[in-house]
Structures are given as structure tokens and as C-alpha cells.
Design an enzyme around this catalytic site. Sequence first.
Site, mmCIF file in Angstrom:
data_model
loop_
_atom_site.group_PDB
_atom_site.id
_atom_site.type_symbol
_atom_site.label_atom_id
_atom_site.label_comp_id
_atom_site.label_asym_id
_atom_site.label_seq_id
_atom_site.Cartn_x
_atom_site.Cartn_y
_atom_site.Cartn_z
ATOM 1 N N ASP A 195 0.635 19.291 -21.014
ATOM 2 C CA ASP A 195 -0.264 18.140 -21.112
ATOM 3 C C ASP A 195 0.486 17.170 -22.025
ATOM 4 O OD1 ASP A 195 -2.229 16.318 -21.492
ATOM 5 O OD2 ASP A 195 -3.759 17.728 -22.167
ATOM 6 N N TYR A 226 0.841 -1.213 0.000
ATOM 7 C CA TYR A 226 0.000 0.000 0.000
ATOM 8 C C TYR A 226 0.868 1.251 0.000
ATOM 9 C CZ TYR A 226 -3.954 3.017 1.145
ATOM 10 O OH TYR A 226 -4.929 3.969 1.107
ATOM 11 N N PHE A 233 -7.166 19.726 -24.734
ATOM 12 C CA PHE A 233 -7.802 18.420 -24.948
ATOM 13 C C PHE A 233 -9.192 18.417 -24.296
ATOM 14 C CE2 PHE A 233 -8.328 13.854 -23.842
ATOM 15 C CZ PHE A 233 -8.321 13.362 -25.129
ATOM 16 N N HIS A 285 -20.086 13.811 -26.371
ATOM 17 C CA HIS A 285 -19.730 12.909 -27.467
ATOM 18 C C HIS A 285 -19.708 11.440 -27.063
ATOM 19 C CE1 HIS A 285 -16.033 14.119 -25.472
ATOM 20 N NE2 HIS A 285 -15.439 13.027 -25.922
HETATM 21 C C1 LIG Z 1 -5.693 11.241 -23.493
HETATM 22 C C2 LIG Z 1 -5.372 12.618 -23.154
HETATM 23 C C3 LIG Z 1 -5.765 13.182 -21.925
HETATM 24 C C4 LIG Z 1 -6.612 12.430 -20.910
HETATM 25 O O1 LIG Z 1 -6.026 11.267 -20.515
HETATM 26 P P1 LIG Z 1 -6.866 9.943 -20.122
HETATM 27 O O2 LIG Z 1 -5.791 8.976 -19.777
HETATM 28 O O3 LIG Z 1 -7.655 9.541 -21.310
HETATM 29 O O4 LIG Z 1 -7.715 10.297 -18.973
HETATM 30 C C5 LIG Z 1 -5.411 14.479 -21.691
HETATM 31 N N1 LIG Z 1 -4.724 15.199 -22.586
HETATM 32 C C6 LIG Z 1 -4.322 14.697 -23.769
HETATM 33 C C7 LIG Z 1 -3.556 15.535 -24.715
HETATM 34 C C8 LIG Z 1 -4.636 13.392 -24.093
HETATM 35 O O5 LIG Z 1 -4.270 12.904 -25.280
#
Ligand SMILES: *Cc1c(COP(=O)(O)O)cnc(C)c1O
Length: 459
Positions: free
Chosen positions: A215, A72, A124, A450
Amino acid sequence: MSLPYAEPYKIKMTEQIYRSTQEEREQWIKEAKYNLFKLKSSQVYIDLLTDSGTGAMSDKQWAEMMLGDESYAGASSYYKMKDAVKNIFGFDYFLPAHQGRAAENVLFSAMIKEGDIVPGNSHFDTTKGHIEFRKAKAVDCTIDEAFDTTLNHPFKGNIDLNKLENVLKNNPKEKIPLIIVTITNNSSGGQPVSLQNMKGVKYLADKYGIPVFYDSARFAENAYFIKIREEAYKNKTIKEIVKEMYKYADGMTMSSKKDAVVNMGGFSAMRDENLYKKASVYNIMFEGFITYGGMSGRDMNALAQGLYENTEFEALEARIKQVEYLGNKLIEAGIPVQHPIGGHAVFIDAKKFLPQISKEEYIAQTVAVELYIVGGIRGVEIGTVLADRDPITRKNRYPELELVRLAIPRKTYTNSHMDYVAAVCKKIYDTRHEAKHGLRITYEAPIMRHFTAEFEKIK
Ligand SMILES: *Cc1c(COP(=O)(O)O)cnc(C)c1O
């Protein structure tokens, strides 16, 4: 004579896929209310819905699964992942999360409040969702060139520094908790951001005292494009380029289902210890204790291994060349696609594919449904359905681009599958004039519609 390119791996295990008939598919898609997310995977022949969590892991990743430490607190798997995050990105602090959006949820809980403004490059959908859920606003500062699908610009993911500076200049600092740079820029077609642009963003961010977060879902593909398209970095390794990229970031969120080539997982990472402490509280609340955050030990092991493997040039080259292979086949057939071909997917320009359909009839969704009916191929709409309604006016937002994304899972399909996909696209393109109408929505959720929207065909 130069020899043709071939992949640096062979296949150890296969999975049967069902080749359905068009009659079966017409029935199934009707039952699924013309929403491809509602199909069973067994009803799909070639699944290009996403490259997220759908790739094939390497033998070494599977070996790592067996070595997972399921304690854990303080598991060795946590430290393996922590080392990988530090080695590859240079961040001292990180929080595991079960996937990318969970990392966003944790980080944004610590950073974003009502009324805030978050500039970036085509955020995104989940990122935008998490911003708008907090009654804050995502402002798109992507360069205009990104929206011309015919233009061959090497870094269409770039942020327009003038647009960004206008946002930073015209809003109080307290209202801008962070700038988000998405690498590669998914929503504008898997297009990379240049290192020069990252430096420019960081320069402005420092000038106005705002932190920059990447991101990072497809950071490794972005680094590949920097290597082959940005002169100054052509002799650097992918790992060196990634290190350099993250010098200009204060932190990151990561969906490991993309460039860490695992089926599930994610994390946030940062330089600032105070932010880490603040975010840790939300990590514990939403994800799990800070040394596992919603992930099994075995999954953290596979993730760490995936990060090391997928920051090797040969791995990225194999992947990106396959995407290019499909893209070039479509171009040869005269099908309008986004140029240049992105890192993880080929994007069909649906407005050019079906110019006779009005934007109110969900053009890209209409093309995506045809691909399924004719060939059993599942792509995804990146257009009006995804763009959703404006949270204030509740009016449909009509984006400049109506795209159908064919995302290629990593190391999963062969080039014969790509030939088949191209042939299906061509068959539909050659009879495109017969399409008179698109679709209408009969049900939609209030946010991120979507995934669950229902449609009917307009007669
Ligand atoms: C896929 C993605 C996310 C979200 O991630 P998940 O693992 O699907 O929750 C965020 N930003 C970008 C650019 C992504 O491609």
C-alpha cells in the site's frame, strides 16, 4: 559556519485564507457537531486534516496538464503514466483508478473473498474497510515498538516477522490471498518500513506461497527514511532505493494524492498478467476503461510528472524537514508527540495530553476540537473514532494509541504557519488541566463512521 537549510523552490501563486475569530469557530464547530470533517474549508485557517490531494503541484506538472490527451482509449497520457510506473516501480501491468481506495476496490475484488485473512502492518482505514466489506479479516502484525510513542525506533512501520509467520503457519494458504505492507505505515504514525524488513516479509511470503502487495501512498517518504536511516542504502539515490523496495513486492496499490503530489488519482500495479486481466474487468466496471480508469488524460500526465519529481532527494528533504520543524517545536514546548517524527505528519499523543479524560470520551477527538476552537487548525483524530466498532461484536475498539494527526500538505504552508500551529498547541497544552470531559457520539454510520459521526460535549 554551516548555513541554515532552505527549500529548493519558490512560490508562484498564492491563495487567500480567512483568519477567523474564536467566537466564530465555537459556533461553527457546534454546527458541525464537533466533527472536523463537517466544517467548510472556509471556516478553517490552517488545514492539516490531511496531506492527501492538498499539496501544491510544480510548474512542470501544470505544464503537463496542458499536454493531456483526453482520448477514451490508448491516450498518450496513459502511456506516459505506464512508463512512469514501469520506470519507477518496475511493474509491467497497471490500472489507473480515481484514487487509492478505488485501486483497492478493483484489486481486492479480484483477490479477496469472504472468510479470508489479510495480514499486514496497521492497515489503512479504507484498506481495512475494503477487506471487512468483503467479510474478510485484516490482521495487524506491526512490531510492538510502534505502540510506544516515546520510543525512538528508526523503522516503527516494520512488520513483526514472528507475528506474520504465525498467521501464515496457522491458516490454510487458500485463506490468505495477500500480505499488505503499508509504506509508510500511516496508522502507526507515518513510520517507515526498512528494506531489510521488506526482504524478510518477502522471504516468508515465498515460503508460504503468498503474494505481497505494498500500500504505497507514501512510498517516496519511506525511501527517504531508508536512505538516511539504513546504513546499506545511504549512498543510493531515492530512485534506486524505490526500485530495490519493489523487487520484494508482487504488486501495489497507490493513492497518488500523497507521494505523486497530485490532487486526485491512483492506480494498482502488478507483475502477474492473469491477475491484471482479472482486475481489468473490475476496473472497467467500477472505474472506467483500462487506459483511463476514472482519470482525465491531463491528470495522468501530472501524476507521471509528480512521480518522477517526488522521487528526487531534494524534494523529499524539503517536505520531511518541514514536518520535522513543526515536530521539534512541539517537543520543545513539552507536548507529547509520537517519536520519531513521521514523514508526513506530527502526531500528538492525546492520552498523555489529557490523561484525565477516559477512553470512552474520545480523547483524541477532544484534543482535535480544541485545536480548532483555539487556533482554527484542523487536524484529525486517529483513535477510537477511527478504529470504529468490531464488525462482529459491534463493540467500540479501543486502540493502544489515541493520536491527533497534524498532516502537512506538500509545499503549501510556510514555516511561519508552522510556528503559529506550535503556539496554538502550546497554549492548549498549558491549560490542559482545565479539561474535565470529552465528547459523546450522538450519530454514527455502520462503517467508516469517522467521516460523518456527530458528537456533543459532555458537560
Ligand atoms: C490515502 C491512503 C489510502 C487511500 O487512498 P485515497 O486516495 O484516499 O482513496 C490507502 N492507503 C494509504 C496508506 C493511504 O495513505
